[in-house]
Design a protein around this motif. Structure first.
Motif, PDB file in Angstrom:
ATOM      1  N   SER A 210       0.816  -1.221   0.000  1.00  0.00           N
ATOM      2  CA  SER A 210       0.000   0.000   0.000  1.00  0.00           C
ATOM      3  C   SER A 210       0.842   1.261   0.000  1.00  0.00           C
ATOM      4  O   SER A 210       0.301   2.357   0.101  1.00  0.00           O
ATOM      5  N   SER A 211       2.175   1.137  -0.106  1.00  0.00           N
ATOM      6  CA  SER A 211       3.027   2.324  -0.021  1.00  0.00           C
ATOM      7  C   SER A 211       4.292   2.150  -0.842  1.00  0.00           C
ATOM      8  O   SER A 211       4.725   1.028  -1.124  1.00  0.00           O
ATOM      9  N   VAL A 212       4.853   3.296  -1.226  1.00  0.00           N
ATOM     10  CA  VAL A 212       6.198   3.337  -1.811  1.00  0.00           C
ATOM     11  C   VAL A 212       7.150   3.719  -0.680  1.00  0.00           C
ATOM     12  O   VAL A 212       6.993   4.775  -0.067  1.00  0.00           O
ATOM     13  N   ASP A 213       8.112   2.847  -0.414  1.00  0.00           N
ATOM     14  CA  ASP A 213       8.960   3.019   0.765  1.00  0.00           C
ATOM     15  C   ASP A 213      10.301   3.646   0.410  1.00  0.00           C
ATOM     16  O   ASP A 213      11.007   3.166  -0.493  1.00  0.00           O
ATOM     17  N   PHE A 214      10.633   4.716   1.130  1.00  0.00           N
ATOM     18  CA  PHE A 214      11.931   5.363   0.996  1.00  0.00           C
ATOM     19  C   PHE A 214      12.856   4.849   2.109  1.00  0.00           C
ATOM     20  O   PHE A 214      12.489   4.869   3.298  1.00  0.00           O
ATOM     21  N   LEU A 215      14.042   4.402   1.725  1.00  0.00           N
ATOM     22  CA  LEU A 215      15.070   4.028   2.685  1.00  0.00           C
ATOM     23  C   LEU A 215      15.999   5.224   2.868  1.00  0.00           C
ATOM     24  O   LEU A 215      16.549   5.742   1.897  1.00  0.00           O
ATOM     25  N   VAL A 216      16.161   5.665   4.131  1.00  0.00           N
ATOM     26  CA  VAL A 216      16.961   6.858   4.433  1.00  0.00           C
ATOM     27  C   VAL A 216      18.078   6.468   5.395  1.00  0.00           C
ATOM     28  O   VAL A 216      17.833   5.843   6.433  1.00  0.00           O
TER      29      VAL A 216
END
Length: 279
Positions: free
Chosen positions: A232-238
C-alpha cells in the motif's frame, strides 16, 4: 661432680643445653635474621608493587585495576619467597612446604574453577579493553552503560537505570556489541508514501527535513532512495550519519519531523485499512 654434669648435658639427659650461651646466641641470631629477611622482603615487595601501579598513573591509556592486581600479585610472590627463606633459616625443609602449598593451591583451584575463570576473564577484559567505563554495550543479551569492570564481574546500568551484574566469563566468552567505540553512527529510517504522490517531491521533503538538522552529517552523503514497492506504499530508505552520543534522540526526532513535513507538503502517508463487506 662437674664432669658428671657435663656428661649429662652432652647425653641430652637434662635441660641445661637449652640455657647455654651458644644455643641462645644461635636462636637469637636466627630470629634476628628472620626478622631482617621479612623486613627487607616486605620493603622490596612494596617497592615493586608501587613501581607496577605507577605505570598506570604514568600512562593514561593503561587501566588502574589491572596494574593494581598485577602489583598485588608481585607483592605476595616476593613476600612468599621471604617466608620460605625464613623457614629455611630455622632449618625447615622448604621443599616439602612448597609441595604442600602446590597441592593446596591445586585443590583450591579445582574448587574455585568458576571464580578463577571469572578472574582470568576479568584480567583479559582489563588488559585488552574491548569495553570500558561509560560505554553503551550489549553483552549476553543485556544492554546498558558500563559502570564498573572488576576482576569478578562487569556492572551495567540498563536504560531504566537498573543494575545488571554479569560474570566476566560470560562477558569475555560472548559477542560484545559496543555502541560507543566509534564517534559516529548511521541512523536509518523507512518512510512510506502513497502510490499517487509525486515521488520527487516526497524525496525532497524527506531529504531537506533530515539534512537541515544540525546533527546530520553532510559527509558521508545522506542516502535517500526508493527501496521497496509495498502493498500500500512506496517506501523510501533513508540513511544519515550522526554523532554517536546523539544517535537515539536524533533517530526519534526525525521520525516526527519527517511525518509533520510530509503532512505540510500534502504527501499522503498510507496506513493499513480494512474493508468489511456485509451481504
Amino acid at each position: 661432680m662437674e664432669d658428671l654434669l657435663n656428661t649429662e648435658i652432652l647425653n641430652g639427659q637434662t635441660l641445661g643445653d637449652f640455657l647455654t650461651l651458644d644455643f641462645l646466641a644461635g636462636i637469637l641470631g636466627s630470629v634476628l635474621s628472620a626478622i631482617l629477611i621479612l623486613i627487607v622482603g616486605y620493603m622490596i615487595a612494596g617497592w615493586v608493587r608501587r613501581r607496577i601501579v605507577g605505570l598506570s598513573d604514568r600512562y593514561e591509556h593503561l587501566d588502574n585495576t589491572l596494574f593494581n592486581f598485577l602489583g598485588n600479585i608481585a607483592k605476595y610472590i616476593i613476600v612468599g619467597f621471604a617466608v620460605l627463606f625464613v623457614l629455611n633459616t630455622f632449618g625447615v625443609q622448604t621443599t616439602s612446604v612448597v609441595a604442600i602449598i602446590g597441592a593446596a593451591g591445586l585443590a583450591i583451584g579445582l574448587a574455585l574453577q568458576g571464580t578463577l575463570s571469572n578472574v582470568a576473564a576479568g584480567v583479559m577484559l582489563i588488559f585488552f579493553r574491548p569495553i570500558k567505563q561509560g560505554d553503551f554495550v550489549e553483552v549476553n543479551g543485556q544492554m546498558g552503560t558500563v559502570k564498573d569492570i572488576s576482576l569478578n564481574f562487569t556492572e551495567l546500568a540498563s536504560l531504566s537505570n537498573v543494575q545488571i551484574i554479569i560474570p566476566n566469563s560470560e562477558v569475555w566468552g560472548n559477542t560484545i556489541t559496543n555502541y560507543s567505540i566509534y564517534n559516529t553512527r548511521r541512523a536509518e529510517w523507512t518512510f512510506g508514501v502513497g502510490y499517487g504522490v509525486d515521488l520527487y517531491q516526497a524525496e525532497r521533503i524527506i531529504r531537506d527535513t533530515i539534512t537541515s538538522d544540525e546533527r546530520a552529517h553532510v559527509e558521508p552523503e545522506p542516502f535517500v532512495q526508493v527501496n521497496n514497492l509495498g502493498g500500500s506504499s512506496v517506501d523510501f530508505l533513508v540513511r544519515v550519519w550522526c554523532d554517536s552520543d546523539v544517535f537515539f534522540q536524533f533517530q526519534a526526532d526525525m521520525k516526527r519531523k519527517v511525518k509533520e513535513a510530509l503532512d505540510d507538503g500534502g504527501i499522503n502517508i498510507p496506513f493499513p485499512t480494512r474493508t468489511i463487506i456485509q451481504e
